[in-house]
Write a protein that holds these residues in place. Structure first.
Motif, mmCIF file in Angstrom:
data_model
loop_
_atom_site.group_PDB
_atom_site.id
_atom_site.type_symbol
_atom_site.label_atom_id
_atom_site.label_comp_id
_atom_site.label_asym_id
_atom_site.label_seq_id
_atom_site.Cartn_x
_atom_site.Cartn_y
_atom_site.Cartn_z
ATOM 1 N N ASP A 190 0.650 -1.193 -0.086
ATOM 2 C CA ASP A 190 0.098 0.015 0.016
ATOM 3 C C ASP A 190 0.860 1.217 0.040
ATOM 4 O OD1 ASP A 190 -1.481 2.234 0.553
ATOM 5 O OD2 ASP A 190 -2.749 1.168 2.158
ATOM 6 N N ALA A 191 1.033 1.858 -1.083
ATOM 7 C CA ALA A 191 1.852 3.164 -1.367
ATOM 8 C C ALA A 191 1.563 4.049 -0.026
ATOM 9 C CB ALA A 191 1.563 3.666 -2.556
ATOM 10 N N GLY A 192 0.398 4.171 0.350
ATOM 11 C CA GLY A 192 0.187 5.345 1.155
ATOM 12 C C GLY A 192 0.773 4.890 2.705
ATOM 13 N N ARG A 193 1.032 3.582 3.079
ATOM 14 C CA ARG A 193 1.557 3.132 4.481
ATOM 15 C C ARG A 193 2.907 3.036 4.341
ATOM 16 N NH1 ARG A 193 -0.902 2.726 8.677
ATOM 17 N NH2 ARG A 193 -0.056 0.782 9.126
ATOM 18 N N ALA A 194 3.728 3.341 3.387
ATOM 19 C CA ALA A 194 5.232 3.010 3.353
ATOM 20 C C ALA A 194 5.879 3.532 4.478
ATOM 21 C CB ALA A 194 5.707 3.570 1.953
ATOM 22 N N GLU A 195 5.554 4.924 4.740
ATOM 23 C CA GLU A 195 6.481 5.599 6.372
ATOM 24 C C GLU A 195 6.016 4.959 7.316
ATOM 25 O OE1 GLU A 195 6.616 8.406 2.816
ATOM 26 O OE2 GLU A 195 5.035 7.091 3.407
ATOM 27 N N ALA A 196 4.734 4.515 7.219
ATOM 28 C CA ALA A 196 4.109 3.756 8.627
ATOM 29 C C ALA A 196 4.847 2.279 9.002
ATOM 30 C CB ALA A 196 2.699 3.936 8.643
ATOM 31 N N GLN A 197 5.264 1.878 7.861
ATOM 32 C CA GLN A 197 5.835 0.354 7.833
ATOM 33 C C GLN A 197 7.349 0.554 7.852
ATOM 34 O OE1 GLN A 197 2.108 -1.339 5.617
ATOM 35 N NE2 GLN A 197 3.860 -1.624 4.739
ATOM 36 N N MET A 198 7.885 1.260 8.939
ATOM 37 C CA MET A 198 9.591 1.328 8.775
ATOM 38 C C MET A 198 9.976 0.588 9.965
ATOM 39 S SD MET A 198 10.124 3.706 6.347
ATOM 40 C CE MET A 198 11.437 4.688 6.788
ATOM 41 N N THR A 199 10.005 -0.591 9.678
ATOM 42 C CA THR A 199 10.615 -1.554 10.561
ATOM 43 C C THR A 199 11.992 -1.922 10.116
ATOM 44 O OG1 THR A 199 8.311 -2.561 10.832
ATOM 45 C CG2 THR A 199 10.082 -3.795 11.915
ATOM 46 N N GLY A 200 12.915 -1.786 11.297
ATOM 47 C CA GLY A 200 14.365 -2.259 10.783
ATOM 48 C C GLY A 200 14.376 -3.736 10.499
ATOM 49 N N LEU A 201 15.336 -4.062 9.717
ATOM 50 C CA LEU A 201 15.510 -5.406 9.250
ATOM 51 C C LEU A 201 15.672 -6.359 10.598
ATOM 52 C CD1 LEU A 201 16.121 -7.595 7.057
ATOM 53 C CD2 LEU A 201 18.456 -6.878 7.116
ATOM 54 N N PHE A 202 16.468 -6.036 11.747
ATOM 55 C CA PHE A 202 16.733 -7.111 12.543
ATOM 56 C C PHE A 202 15.531 -7.059 13.749
ATOM 57 C CE2 PHE A 202 21.725 -6.988 12.303
ATOM 58 C CZ PHE A 202 21.555 -7.585 10.887
ATOM 59 N N ALA A 203 14.598 -6.310 13.310
ATOM 60 C CA ALA A 203 13.137 -6.653 14.027
ATOM 61 C C ALA A 203 12.449 -7.235 13.277
ATOM 62 C CB ALA A 203 12.444 -5.247 14.666
ATOM 63 N N LEU A 204 12.286 -7.086 11.810
ATOM 64 C CA LEU A 204 11.740 -7.598 10.925
ATOM 65 C C LEU A 204 11.947 -9.130 10.553
ATOM 66 C CD1 LEU A 204 9.324 -7.146 8.593
ATOM 67 C CD2 LEU A 204 10.936 -6.603 7.159
#
Length: 356
Positions: A190-204
């Motif tokens: 979802d293009a509009g959710r990109a900034e809200a889904q800023m999870t770091g790699l070592f958590a993701l």
């Protein structure tokens, strides 16, 4: 090496035809054939970022790659967004702003459209890369079946567990876990959710590795053997590396971009929509800062913004002017080192093996 890590690596290697669990990230406009050939011949996997490519270019790229490489490659396609809303007044304001930084922007520049996805997909099937990869969404059931019938594996980029689950359910053979550290476009469905889904790699990464039944490939902020080893310890079967290879001899990005990587601090990059209308991590240049300021017009949706900035980006490349260049870079850009790509790859793996 831990037996579980060794098993994951070996399973991935045998299934996808690589000697080393290190893949080149598909970076549109920054993955020349020579770079992919060098990495594939050294044991990794080459990559073509085909979002901007016409269908015939996919066949040409794969033919040129195979002419000098014995290893595998992936071709990456961008799952289409819905048609963007248009706003003539807002686009006029953006054009006026951009003309302070580059050449005049014609009104029709915002009419830019992506390549025909169905035609790209058909060309990919004909070209038969080892892997078809996707970003910004998942393929249809029918498209996934056609890949399987053609003997082509499918890697799907995901930025959340829910996206990864969608990819697995759709038939992906592996998921690329894209952490917020990664350079270039964010893969949010979802293009509009990109900034809200800023999870770091070592958590993701461990979250996806614990929940999925298919291999997870780690991407974002990995630029040396320490990052490779850490990702493998956290459950990855392989890693995907982009920014670390941008300074390689075979990379053909402009010199100003290459030189700026070594001087970039992790906080010297920013996720921004100012170049394409889609969120992506780039070097924090004067233009990016000005375009993100409160008095600047908001970027138009993708691909309208990409069309509006096309002239500025072309001029910046021709002039080797970093200030207005679309200089994608991950947070580990400072680790990018010059030299032959094969040597960078082998040093990365040797360091990772020593740590593991």
């Amino acid at each position: 090496m831990n037996p579980d890590i060794r098993r994951r690596i070996d399973d991935f290697r045998h299934r996808f035809g690589v000697e080393l669990p290190i893949l080149l990230a598909p970076m549109a406009g920054a993955c020349p054939v020579a770079l992919s050939q060098a990495l594939a011949n050294a044991g990794g996997m080459g990559a073509m970022g085909a979002v901007l490519s016409q269908p015939q270019d996919i066949g040409w790229w794969m033919a040129a790659f195979r002419a000098g490489a014995s290893g595998p490659a992936q071709v990456n396609l961008w799952v289409p967004d819905p048609p963007p809303p248009r706003d003539a007044a807002a686009e006029a304001a953006t054009r006026a702003f951009l003309e302070r930084w580059g050449p005049p922007v014609p009104a029709e520049a915002g009419d830019a459209a992506p390549a025909d996805f169905d035609a790209q997909f058909a060309a990919l099937l004909d070209a038969r890369p080892t892997v078809a990869s996707t970003i910004m969404g998942v393929l249809s059931t029918e498209q996934a079946r056609r890949l399987r019938d053609a003997g082509i594996h499918w890697f799907a980029c995901a930025t959340t567990l829910e996206e990864a689950r969608q990819a697995q359910a759709a038939g992906a053979d592996a998921v690329v876990a894209q952490g917020m550290e990664a350079g270039g476009h964010r893969g949010a469905f979802d293009a509009g959710r990109a900034e809200a889904q800023m999870t770091g790699l070592f958590a993701l990464l461990p979250r996806l590795a614990d929940q999925l039944d298919i291999p997870v490939i780690a991407a974002g902020g990995i630029a040396d053997g320490r990052g490779v080893a850490a990702a493998l310890m956290l459950g990855a079967s392989a890693v995907q590396v982009g920014t670390a290879f941008l300074a390689a001899e075979e990379s053909d990005i402009p010199d100003a971009w290459k030189q700026a990587l070594a001087d970039s601090e992790p906080e010297g990059t920013r996720v921004t929509r100012v170049f394409s209308g889609r969120a992506g991590r780039a070097l924090d240049t004067a233009h990016v800062r000005a375009a993100e300021a409160g008095d600047a017009p908001r970027p138009r949706p993708y691909p309208v913004q990409r069309g509006l900035t096309a002239g500025m980006r072309r001029q910046a490349k021709a002039d080797d002017r970093l200030e207005t260049m679309q200089a994608w870079a991950g947070q580990a850009a400072w680790m990018a080192r010059p030299g032959p790509a094969a040597g960078i790859l082998r040093a990365m793996w040797q360091q990772a093996q020593a740590l593991l």
